[in-house]
Design a protein around this motif. Structure first.
Motif, PDB file in Angstrom:
ATOM      1  N   TYR A 155      52.857  12.041   3.788  1.00 22.50           N
ATOM      2  CA  TYR A 155      54.018  11.711   4.688  1.00 22.50           C
ATOM      3  C   TYR A 155      54.338  12.780   5.611  1.00 22.50           C
ATOM      4  O   TYR A 155      54.515  12.450   6.916  1.00 22.50           O
ATOM      5  CB  TYR A 155      55.242  10.987   4.171  1.00 22.50           C
ATOM      6  N   PRO A 184      63.344   4.871  -9.147  1.00 25.73           N
ATOM      7  CA  PRO A 184      63.182   4.229 -10.538  1.00 25.73           C
ATOM      8  C   PRO A 184      62.026   4.772 -11.358  1.00 25.73           C
ATOM      9  O   PRO A 184      61.976   4.680 -12.723  1.00 25.73           O
ATOM     10  CB  PRO A 184      62.660   2.786 -10.027  1.00 25.73           C
ATOM     11  N   THR A 237      54.088  12.951   9.558  1.00 23.02           N
ATOM     12  CA  THR A 237      55.205  13.263  10.528  1.00 23.02           C
ATOM     13  C   THR A 237      55.349  14.432  11.243  1.00 23.02           C
ATOM     14  O   THR A 237      56.018  14.729  12.255  1.00 23.02           O
ATOM     15  CB  THR A 237      56.559  12.715   9.788  1.00 23.02           C
ATOM     16  N   ARG A 254      65.759   8.268   4.463  1.00 25.37           N
ATOM     17  CA  ARG A 254      64.812   7.550   3.576  1.00 25.37           C
ATOM     18  C   ARG A 254      64.816   8.430   2.128  1.00 25.37           C
ATOM     19  O   ARG A 254      64.953   9.546   2.442  1.00 25.37           O
ATOM     20  CB  ARG A 254      63.526   7.446   4.050  1.00 25.37           C
ATOM     21  N   VAL A 255      64.683   7.617   1.290  1.00 25.51           N
ATOM     22  CA  VAL A 255      64.623   8.418  -0.167  1.00 25.51           C
ATOM     23  C   VAL A 255      62.926   8.074  -0.670  1.00 25.51           C
ATOM     24  O   VAL A 255      62.853   7.092  -0.795  1.00 25.51           O
ATOM     25  CB  VAL A 255      65.584   7.925  -1.109  1.00 25.51           C
ATOM     26  N   MET A 256      62.412   9.287  -0.728  1.00 24.97           N
ATOM     27  CA  MET A 256      60.909   9.225  -1.094  1.00 24.97           C
ATOM     28  C   MET A 256      60.719   9.952  -2.467  1.00 24.97           C
ATOM     29  O   MET A 256      61.077  10.919  -2.561  1.00 24.97           O
ATOM     30  CB  MET A 256      60.273   9.958  -0.061  1.00 24.97           C
ATOM     31  N   ALA A 257      59.756   9.292  -3.149  1.00 28.33           N
ATOM     32  CA  ALA A 257      59.387   9.875  -4.443  1.00 28.33           C
ATOM     33  C   ALA A 257      57.754   9.969  -4.321  1.00 28.33           C
ATOM     34  O   ALA A 257      57.037   9.271  -3.637  1.00 28.33           O
ATOM     35  CB  ALA A 257      59.921   8.871  -5.625  1.00 28.33           C
ATOM     36  N   ASP A 258      57.258  10.585  -5.422  1.00 27.26           N
ATOM     37  CA  ASP A 258      55.864  10.827  -5.625  1.00 27.26           C
ATOM     38  C   ASP A 258      55.265  12.055  -4.766  1.00 27.26           C
ATOM     39  O   ASP A 258      55.231  11.919  -3.586  1.00 27.26           O
ATOM     40  CB  ASP A 258      55.081   9.687  -5.468  1.00 27.26           C
ATOM     41  N   ALA A 269      52.402  11.148  -2.182  1.00 27.99           N
ATOM     42  CA  ALA A 269      52.895  10.393  -0.996  1.00 27.99           C
ATOM     43  C   ALA A 269      53.933  11.226  -0.236  1.00 27.99           C
ATOM     44  O   ALA A 269      53.630  10.886   1.065  1.00 27.99           O
ATOM     45  CB  ALA A 269      53.392   9.114  -1.805  1.00 27.99           C
TER      46      ALA A 269
END
Lengths: 221, 221
Positions: free
Chosen positions: B69, B46, B73, B58-62, B65
């Motif tokens: 991550y 968004p 991991t 998983r869908v990740m943004a930024d 961040a």
């Protein structure tokens, strides 16, 4: 003595103040009119921004880097959860408020209404104020959507994401730019965070030229 | 299959690409013209920005961040050092490039010279281009000062700080906006990072309408 160079209506300063207070790290607050680019201040932080934290003979800048450092050196109480997925979500939301919300709302409203006067850079640009007033609605709705599924913004525990959001919203609330009637759930969240001891120093802020409105420090707003 | 939605000349996408490649995490690259605000893309993020990483459902943004991550991991090889002080310094420098350098240099040069054409928003603003060309000198000098005391930007090991800096500089280098003759020490640093296997995909980037200049992929530039 630890020292935080800050500006009372800087949300980035407030995020660090909340972190420090929650972790019971005592600091002396030094108000810094950072836009005057004082030579001593620029030596402490060549980026020329607040906050700057002086702690254990180290001088640190950038609010996110500072908060991560505090988390690693003073892990209790934790403001980042343990599992990598929720840690990601906290960091995503901190960036959401510090980048997107800041650009779309804080700089538009506070930037025009407060900083132009304080810095002496002319009259507010009404198109910006209008855009900020429109954008904050969409952000409050996004928060309501998150809080409908979770106790706090990033999950079931209070984290840096809540502090980042509360830092921006409390600055805007000081100039009465938050419509708390828009969402019951967001208002409840703010009432919860506002009543924490860590919030006390922020509720006591006074900015010359901008008298504190009555609802600002009221826990029953 | 992991998937990274990116734009070739987005420094934030490049920082994540470098991180993924260094950690040998395979991803399919999907070019995203994020400014067209495609509905599917906005559903994934968004915030409407690249990069967006789809990984393990998983869908990740930024980008920051995401990099944190990946570090948690997939800790090997490490792109954040172990001690809190150097970790702070890495994060400060990542923010230096992603906030300050981006605002003062990348958006001024790339924003005017490339994105206006690609996005169709008119002719470059020459005052911005001039300001960016002036500011990059000061940043290259700052890097030279850091590298005079350290092997890599944040200390003696290569970290995310180097990737953040190289992500911005490699984008600018694609449009020949970096004067590598300004500092021998900065040029040596870039030669070192450019020759890493993780950099290969970045050196292979081709942007339609902007032919790759000869020196860009040359390891002996």
């Amino acid at each position: 003595m630890n020292r935080l160079y800050h500006y009372p209506l800087s949300p980035f300063s407030r995020k660090v103040r909340l972190s420090l207070a929650e972790k019971r790290i005592e600091v002396e607050l030094v108000e810094e009119r950072y836009w005057e680019r004082d030579a001593d201040f620029l030596r402490r932080n060549p980026a020329g921004k607040v906050p700057v934290l002086k702690m254990n003979n180290r001088v640190m800048a950038d609010s996110t880097a500072i908060c991560e450092y505090l988390e690693e050196t003073h892990p209790t109480p934790a403001l980042l959860p343990k599992d990598a997925e929720t840690r990601y979500e906290v960091r995503r939301l901190v960036a959401w408020f510090d980048d997107k919300f800041n650009e779309e709302v804080t700089t538009k409203l506070m930037g025009e209404r407060v900083f132009r006067k304080v810095m002496g850079t002319g009259y507010p640009d009404s198109a910006n104020v209008k855009a900020g007033a429109k954008a904050i609605k969409y952000h409050l709705d996004y928060m309501a959507w998150l809080l409908d599924q979770r106790r706090w913004l990033a999950g079931n525990d209070m984290t840096l994401a809540d502090f980042a959001a509360a830092a921006h919203l409390s600055c805007l609330d000081y100039v009465s730019d938050v419509d708390w009637n828009r969402s019951e759930i967001v208002k409840d969240w703010y009432a919860k965070i506002k009543s924490r001891p860590a919030f006390r120093s922020i509720l006591a802020d006074q900015i010359s030229g901008f008298p504190q409105p009555g609802h600002y420090a009221d826990l029953d707003f």
